[in-house]
Design an enzyme around this catalytic site. Structure first.
Site, PDB file in Angstrom:
ATOM      1  N   HIS A 112       0.769  -1.172  -0.041  1.00 33.22           N
ATOM      2  CA  HIS A 112      -0.096   0.057   0.106  1.00 33.22           C
ATOM      3  C   HIS A 112       0.900   1.267   0.004  1.00 33.22           C
ATOM      4  O   HIS A 112       0.535   2.139  -0.784  1.00 33.22           O
ATOM      5  CB  HIS A 112      -0.859  -0.014   1.069  1.00 33.22           C
ATOM      6  CG  HIS A 112      -2.068  -0.927   1.290  1.00 33.22           C
ATOM      7  ND1 HIS A 112      -1.851  -2.154   1.052  1.00 33.22           N
ATOM      8  CD2 HIS A 112      -3.315  -0.726   1.379  1.00 33.22           C
ATOM      9  CE1 HIS A 112      -2.958  -2.933   1.086  1.00 33.22           C
ATOM     10  NE2 HIS A 112      -4.048  -2.053   1.182  1.00 33.22           N
ATOM     11  N   HIS A 151       1.139  -3.998   9.336  1.00 34.33           N
ATOM     12  CA  HIS A 151       2.519  -3.571   8.967  1.00 34.33           C
ATOM     13  C   HIS A 151       3.348  -3.462   9.916  1.00 34.33           C
ATOM     14  O   HIS A 151       2.830  -2.559  11.177  1.00 34.33           O
ATOM     15  CB  HIS A 151       2.657  -2.972   7.657  1.00 34.33           C
ATOM     16  CG  HIS A 151       2.434  -3.440   6.379  1.00 34.33           C
ATOM     17  ND1 HIS A 151       3.068  -4.525   5.881  1.00 34.33           N
ATOM     18  CD2 HIS A 151       1.150  -3.071   5.651  1.00 34.33           C
ATOM     19  CE1 HIS A 151       2.612  -4.631   4.653  1.00 34.33           C
ATOM     20  NE2 HIS A 151       1.364  -3.632   4.529  1.00 34.33           N
TER      21      HIS A 151
END
Length: 216
Positions: A112, A151
């Protein structure tokens, strides 16, 4: 690894009690799912003549980003998602409560983050200060990935650097392709124009015109 898990736990303790912020980060993160916002931007840029060069450069950069991040690095590093670790005891309930879809691929680097910084880098090259909103949005998307526990900090940091480099590299690859195409066209433009003119002639003249056959 332990320190990074501790950071995610601290984010949970401090911020996840704010329902509005949880939803805000969820939807900010969704903007980059599958590279959606970057691909949409690329498509819009390609539509208009004034922005088409930027769109072409972005298309090359996005292809490079996918190859480097999703095809090579994620599989080569093979880092498991933070929520797979027992230390993030809150993760599964948090995702279920807010309807957050869990990414099933490896997490290093953050896709992303990479794809949005890739797009932001190309925009900065073409539009300089006008592209600052794109950089801010890319940063928010990176932060949202940490906020949601999808993450580690190093995943996002790596995504920022690699995505930016892919954007820069994609721009220069596009410039090289553009230079080659322009060079080819300058050599063949008369042949191309002759062919285009010949196709507009009536069929009878096209068959009998030996002159145009010298150029085509």
């Amino acid at each position: 690894m332990i320190m990074e898990i501790e950071i995610l736990n601290r984010v949970h303790e401090i911020f996840h009690s704010q329902v509005w912020l949880n939803y805000a980060m969820k939807y900010i993160s969704m903007l980059a799912a599958g590279g959606a916002i970057s691909i949409a931007l690329c498509a819009v840029l390609l539509v208009f003549k004034k922005t088409r060069r930027c769109g072409l450069a972005l298309a090359v950069a996005l292809i490079l980003d996918v190859l480097v991040v999703n095809v090579i690095l994620k599989n080569a590093v093979g880092r498991e998602r933070p929520w797979t670790h027992e230390e993030l005891y809150w993760a599964q309930d948090f995702y279920a409560q807010y309807g957050i879809e869990l990414s099933q691929d490896y997490c290093f680097p953050s896709g992303h983050t990479a794809v949005t910084f890739c797009a932001a880098a190309v925009l900065v090259i073409f539009y300089r200060a006008k592209a600052i909103p794109a950089v801010i949005l890319a940063a928010l998307i990176g932060l949202s990935r940490i906020y949601l526990g999808e993450h580690y900090v190093t995943d996002v940091a790596a995504g920022l650097v690699i995505g930016t480099l892919c954007g820069i590299a994609g721009y220069y690859i596009y410039k090289l392709i553009e230079k080659r195409v322009r060079g080819w066209y300058s050599v063949n433009r008369y042949r191309i124009k002759a062919r285009a003119f010949r196709t507009r002639l009536p069929a009878t003249y096209r068959k009998k015109s030996a002159f145009f056959n010298l150029f085509i």
